[in-house]
Design an enzyme around this catalytic site. Sequence first.
Site, PDB file in Angstrom:
ATOM      1  N   TYR A  27     -13.089  -3.448  -9.527  1.00 33.31           N
ATOM      2  CA  TYR A  27     -12.719  -3.020  -8.180  1.00 33.31           C
ATOM      3  C   TYR A  27     -13.952  -2.772  -7.323  1.00 33.31           C
ATOM      4  CZ  TYR A  27     -10.478  -0.374  -4.437  1.00 33.31           C
ATOM      5  OH  TYR A  27     -10.039   0.062  -3.206  1.00 33.31           O
TER       6      TYR A  27
ATOM      7  N   GLU B 138       0.841  -1.205   0.000  1.00 33.00           N
ATOM      8  CA  GLU B 138       0.000   0.000   0.000  1.00 33.00           C
ATOM      9  C   GLU B 138       0.875   1.253   0.000  1.00 33.00           C
ATOM     10  OE1 GLU B 138      -3.023  -0.484  -0.452  1.00 33.00           O
ATOM     11  OE2 GLU B 138      -3.442  -2.514   0.267  1.00 33.00           O
TER      12      GLU B 138
END
Length: 308
Positions: free
Chosen positions: A129, A88
Site C-alpha cells: 500500500y 470507500e
Amino acid sequence: MSGSSKSIWFFGYGSNMNADNLANKKNVVVKQTTPAILRGYKMTFSVPGFSYVEPCFANCEKAAPTDCVHGVAFETDQDSIDRMDRVEMIYDKAWVPLESYDGRQFEGYVYVNKPGFKSTTEGTPSKRYLQMVIDAARRAGLNSDYIAKLESVKAYKPSAETLAKRSAILSGNYPVKDMTRESLGEDPSNFTSLFGYIFRIGPPKPPFTMQHGRDVTNLMLLHYLNLPMDVAADRQDAENLPRMKLIENRPDAYEYLLTWLDKFAAASNQHDEVSFPVIGRHRQFMAAQVCSDSGLPVSQWVFPAAEN
C-alpha cells in the site's frame, strides 16, 4: 446538463491519486486531473485495515492551518462519486477548498474518516500500500519534499513470533482434502485456502465474502498486482490454480501472500481451540504443482501481468 453528468471535483491523497486505478478498478470517469493542495488537513495512516496484511490505510484529518496535504484533484461526475462512496464505505466525505499547483482555486470532496472509525495512533501501512501511494505521488508530479516525507514512512514487518508461526505452518504435514462438505465435515464456506493450506475462518460476513470456500492464492495475487479480482473467472481446478514455482520467482509477491497466510492462521485460531490452524491441503492445488506423464505442468496458469 443532468445531475449525473455535472462535473464535480474530488481530492485523492492515498492510493486514490492513481487515475488509472480509479478508472479501471473503481469505474470512475476521470475528465481531468491536476496536482493540488488541501490546506488545514494532514494525511495519516490511521484508518484500521486488516491485521497482518494491510494494517492501516491513509486518512485525511483536520489539522492546524499551517498543515497541508498534497494530492491529486480529479474532475468527475456524480455517478462516479456515488460509485466511489460504495467502495470507500469506511470513510465520510467533506466539502473542502482546494488549490491546484498552477494556482487555481476550487472546491471538491475529500474522503475523511468516519467518527469512531479511526485508530488513536498512527499505524504502519503494508509495503504494498505504501509503495502504491509513493508511486502515485511520483506519477502525479507532487512536491519532491512531500514525496520524500512519504518515502520516510516505515512499512509493516511481521514480528518474530508471526514469522515463527509461519515457518511452523510451512514445514508441517497435513492430510489432503477436497473443498467439499463431505471432506471438511461442514460447510466449505467456513474455510479458505492459500498456497493450498486450508484454514477454518468461520462463516462469511458481508461484504468480505470472496475468500470463503475456495483457494484465494490467485485472487490475493491479483490484488497485490493492482489488477481486478474476478471471482467468477477464478477457476478452482488443477489446470487453472497457481503454480508455486512461478510465484516464488517473484519474492515481493510471495512475501505479500505469506502475510495472508499469517492472517488466516490467526483467524483460524480464533475459531478453533487448537494450537495449530491448518486442517489440510487443498487437493486440486496440490495437483496443480505436479507434472503430467509428458513432463509438462498440469496447471496452465501463468503469472498475471501487472498494470503499469
